[in-house]
Design a protein around this motif. Structure first.
Motif, mmCIF file in Angstrom:
data_model
loop_
_atom_site.group_PDB
_atom_site.id
_atom_site.type_symbol
_atom_site.label_atom_id
_atom_site.label_comp_id
_atom_site.label_asym_id
_atom_site.label_seq_id
_atom_site.Cartn_x
_atom_site.Cartn_y
_atom_site.Cartn_z
ATOM 1 N N ARG A 24 29.373 -81.785 -3.871
ATOM 2 C CA ARG A 24 29.340 -82.907 -2.935
ATOM 3 C C ARG A 24 30.479 -83.899 -3.156
ATOM 4 N NH1 ARG A 24 24.449 -80.945 -3.292
ATOM 5 N NH2 ARG A 24 23.061 -81.001 -1.514
ATOM 6 N N THR A 25 31.072 -83.863 -4.343
ATOM 7 C CA THR A 25 32.148 -84.795 -4.677
ATOM 8 C C THR A 25 33.396 -84.020 -5.097
ATOM 9 O OG1 THR A 25 31.550 -84.923 -7.017
ATOM 10 C CG2 THR A 25 30.481 -86.510 -5.520
ATOM 11 N N THR A 26 34.510 -84.734 -5.092
ATOM 12 C CA THR A 26 35.749 -84.100 -5.549
ATOM 13 C C THR A 26 35.651 -83.743 -7.027
ATOM 14 O OG1 THR A 26 36.737 -86.283 -5.883
ATOM 15 C CG2 THR A 26 37.226 -85.168 -3.800
ATOM 16 N N GLU A 27 34.924 -84.548 -7.790
ATOM 17 C CA GLU A 27 34.728 -84.253 -9.210
ATOM 18 C C GLU A 27 33.970 -82.931 -9.394
ATOM 19 O OE1 GLU A 27 32.916 -86.363 -13.217
ATOM 20 O OE2 GLU A 27 32.654 -87.330 -11.284
ATOM 21 N N ALA A 28 32.944 -82.726 -8.577
ATOM 22 C CA ALA A 28 32.185 -81.477 -8.654
ATOM 23 C C ALA A 28 33.063 -80.292 -8.252
ATOM 24 C CB ALA A 28 30.946 -81.561 -7.764
ATOM 25 N N LEU A 29 33.906 -80.479 -7.236
ATOM 26 C CA LEU A 29 34.829 -79.424 -6.841
ATOM 27 C C LEU A 29 35.786 -79.090 -7.976
ATOM 28 C CD1 LEU A 29 36.058 -77.503 -4.726
ATOM 29 C CD2 LEU A 29 37.484 -79.422 -3.977
ATOM 30 N N LEU A 30 36.296 -80.119 -8.629
ATOM 31 C CA LEU A 30 37.223 -79.914 -9.739
ATOM 32 C C LEU A 30 36.551 -79.133 -10.870
ATOM 33 C CD1 LEU A 30 40.044 -80.531 -10.823
ATOM 34 C CD2 LEU A 30 39.158 -82.696 -11.700
ATOM 35 N N ARG A 31 35.328 -79.496 -11.206
ATOM 36 C CA ARG A 31 34.613 -78.770 -12.266
ATOM 37 C C ARG A 31 34.376 -77.313 -11.872
ATOM 38 N NH1 ARG A 31 31.279 -83.344 -12.477
ATOM 39 N NH2 ARG A 31 29.707 -82.200 -11.298
ATOM 40 N N THR A 35 38.750 -72.985 -12.711
ATOM 41 C CA THR A 35 39.153 -71.673 -13.221
ATOM 42 C C THR A 35 39.387 -70.714 -12.051
ATOM 43 O OG1 THR A 35 36.885 -70.833 -13.317
ATOM 44 C CG2 THR A 35 37.719 -71.980 -15.285
ATOM 45 N N ALA A 36 40.107 -69.656 -12.321
ATOM 46 C CA ALA A 36 40.350 -68.637 -11.287
ATOM 47 C C ALA A 36 39.028 -68.049 -10.800
ATOM 48 C CB ALA A 36 41.263 -67.542 -11.826
ATOM 49 N N GLU A 37 38.108 -67.815 -11.711
ATOM 50 C CA GLU A 37 36.794 -67.280 -11.329
ATOM 51 C C GLU A 37 36.050 -68.262 -10.419
ATOM 52 O OE1 GLU A 37 32.600 -66.300 -13.537
ATOM 53 O OE2 GLU A 37 34.447 -65.804 -14.603
ATOM 54 N N GLY A 38 36.109 -69.527 -10.760
ATOM 55 C CA GLY A 38 35.464 -70.541 -9.934
ATOM 56 C C GLY A 38 36.088 -70.633 -8.552
ATOM 57 N N ARG A 39 37.418 -70.524 -8.497
ATOM 58 C CA ARG A 39 38.099 -70.569 -7.196
ATOM 59 C C ARG A 39 37.737 -69.355 -6.353
ATOM 60 N NH1 ARG A 39 41.805 -72.742 -10.706
ATOM 61 N NH2 ARG A 39 43.038 -70.843 -10.962
ATOM 62 N N ARG A 40 37.598 -68.204 -6.989
ATOM 63 C CA ARG A 40 37.170 -66.997 -6.261
ATOM 64 C C ARG A 40 35.775 -67.196 -5.673
ATOM 65 N NH1 ARG A 40 40.013 -64.249 -9.974
ATOM 66 N NH2 ARG A 40 38.313 -64.111 -11.462
ATOM 67 N N VAL A 42 34.251 -70.052 -4.933
ATOM 68 C CA VAL A 42 34.306 -71.022 -3.841
ATOM 69 C C VAL A 42 34.930 -70.374 -2.608
ATOM 70 C CG1 VAL A 42 35.330 -73.206 -3.084
ATOM 71 C CG2 VAL A 42 34.321 -73.043 -5.370
ATOM 72 N N ALA A 43 36.015 -69.637 -2.796
ATOM 73 C CA ALA A 43 36.704 -69.003 -1.666
ATOM 74 C C ALA A 43 35.801 -68.017 -0.938
ATOM 75 C CB ALA A 43 37.974 -68.301 -2.141
ATOM 76 N N SER A 44 34.866 -67.421 -1.660
ATOM 77 C CA SER A 44 33.970 -66.448 -1.022
ATOM 78 C C SER A 44 32.971 -67.116 -0.073
ATOM 79 C CB SER A 44 33.215 -65.639 -2.086
ATOM 80 O OG SER A 44 32.220 -66.433 -2.709
ATOM 81 N N ARG A 45 32.884 -68.435 -0.147
ATOM 82 C CA ARG A 45 31.896 -69.138 0.671
ATOM 83 C C ARG A 45 32.498 -70.095 1.702
ATOM 84 N NH1 ARG A 45 27.062 -70.355 -3.290
ATOM 85 N NH2 ARG A 45 26.983 -68.346 -4.340
ATOM 86 N N VAL A 46 33.815 -70.214 1.703
ATOM 87 C CA VAL A 46 34.488 -71.116 2.647
ATOM 88 C C VAL A 46 35.604 -70.361 3.363
ATOM 89 C CG1 VAL A 46 33.946 -73.209 1.303
ATOM 90 C CG2 VAL A 46 36.090 -71.998 0.892
ATOM 91 N N GLN A 51 44.416 -69.601 -3.023
ATOM 92 C CA GLN A 51 45.608 -70.425 -3.216
ATOM 93 C C GLN A 51 45.441 -71.804 -2.568
ATOM 94 O OE1 GLN A 51 48.298 -69.913 -5.220
ATOM 95 N NE2 GLN A 51 47.044 -68.208 -5.900
ATOM 96 N N GLU A 52 44.775 -71.848 -1.428
ATOM 97 C CA GLU A 52 44.512 -73.138 -0.777
ATOM 98 C C GLU A 52 43.550 -73.982 -1.612
ATOM 99 O OE1 GLU A 52 44.706 -72.293 3.929
ATOM 100 O OE2 GLU A 52 43.305 -71.033 2.781
ATOM 101 N N ILE A 53 42.583 -73.330 -2.205
ATOM 102 C CA ILE A 53 41.653 -74.042 -3.073
ATOM 103 C C ILE A 53 42.363 -74.526 -4.325
ATOM 104 C CG2 ILE A 53 39.574 -73.787 -4.500
ATOM 105 C CD1 ILE A 53 38.566 -71.857 -2.244
ATOM 106 N N LEU A 54 43.266 -73.715 -4.861
ATOM 107 C CA LEU A 54 44.053 -74.151 -6.022
ATOM 108 C C LEU A 54 44.858 -75.398 -5.667
ATOM 109 C CD1 LEU A 54 45.179 -73.888 -8.873
ATOM 110 C CD2 LEU A 54 46.856 -72.245 -7.966
ATOM 111 N N ALA A 55 45.529 -75.392 -4.537
ATOM 112 C CA ALA A 55 46.298 -76.571 -4.120
ATOM 113 C C ALA A 55 45.390 -77.786 -3.983
ATOM 114 C CB ALA A 55 47.027 -76.283 -2.807
ATOM 115 N N LEU A 56 44.221 -77.571 -3.447
ATOM 116 C CA LEU A 56 43.266 -78.660 -3.265
ATOM 117 C C LEU A 56 42.803 -79.223 -4.607
ATOM 118 C CD1 LEU A 56 41.576 -80.275 -1.234
ATOM 119 C CD2 LEU A 56 39.889 -78.444 -1.333
ATOM 120 N N VAL A 57 42.444 -78.357 -5.543
ATOM 121 C CA VAL A 57 41.959 -78.869 -6.830
ATOM 122 C C VAL A 57 43.094 -79.467 -7.668
ATOM 123 C CG1 VAL A 57 39.856 -77.484 -6.926
ATOM 124 C CG2 VAL A 57 41.929 -76.613 -7.992
#
Length: 134
Positions: A24-31, A35-40, A42-46, A51-57
């Motif tokens: 719900r927050t940018t802090e939660a997104l950052l946590r 990691t690459a696994e975490g970005r994968r 997140v990417a599977s659900r949005v 790479q876009e998520i990496l730029a965002l975080v």
């Protein structure tokens, strides 16, 4: 940190998907996406790719610096500062001048940070580590 909806690069459909994931927050997104696994995951659900998520975080990571908001992150990105590691290498005078020139061209911020604020950003970037695992 800001609510996830405040990030203009996140479409409403993605914000809803992130909230369903408990982000719900940018802090939660950052946590969650540090990691690459975490970005994968997140990417599977949005609709954004990894790479876009990496730029965002990376931008959200920059927002840990005092006085750094979403608009300033966007403006810094325009001059080539995409991460804490990028910011720490800049000369504050040069960066402040580049921000002024760039903002005149693209009009992102209504008010620019003064030289003292930019110098404080660079100094803080030199004293903290990114939490992003690339």
């Amino acid at each position: 940190m800001a609510m996830i909806d405040a990030l203009d690069s996140i479409e409403p459909v993605d914000a809803r998907a992130l909230r369903r994931m408990g982000i719900r927050t940018t802090e939660a997104l950052l946590r969650r996406a540090a990691t690459a696994e975490g970005r994968r995951e997140v990417a599977s659900r949005v609709t954004l790719g990894e790479q876009e998520i990496l730029a965002l975080v990376l931008s959200v990571d920059l927002m840990r610096i005092k006085g750094m908001g979403i608009l300033y992150c966007r403006l810094l990105s325009q001059v080539g500062v995409h991460a804490i590691e990028d910011l720490r290498t800049w000369n504050p005078d040069t960066l402040r001048a580049m921000l002024d020139q760039t903002n005149d061209r693209v009009g992102i911020a209504r008010r620019l940070p003064n030289l003292e604020r930019v110098a404080a950003w660079v100094k803080e970037a030199q004293s903290i580590e990114s939490v992003i695992d690339r």
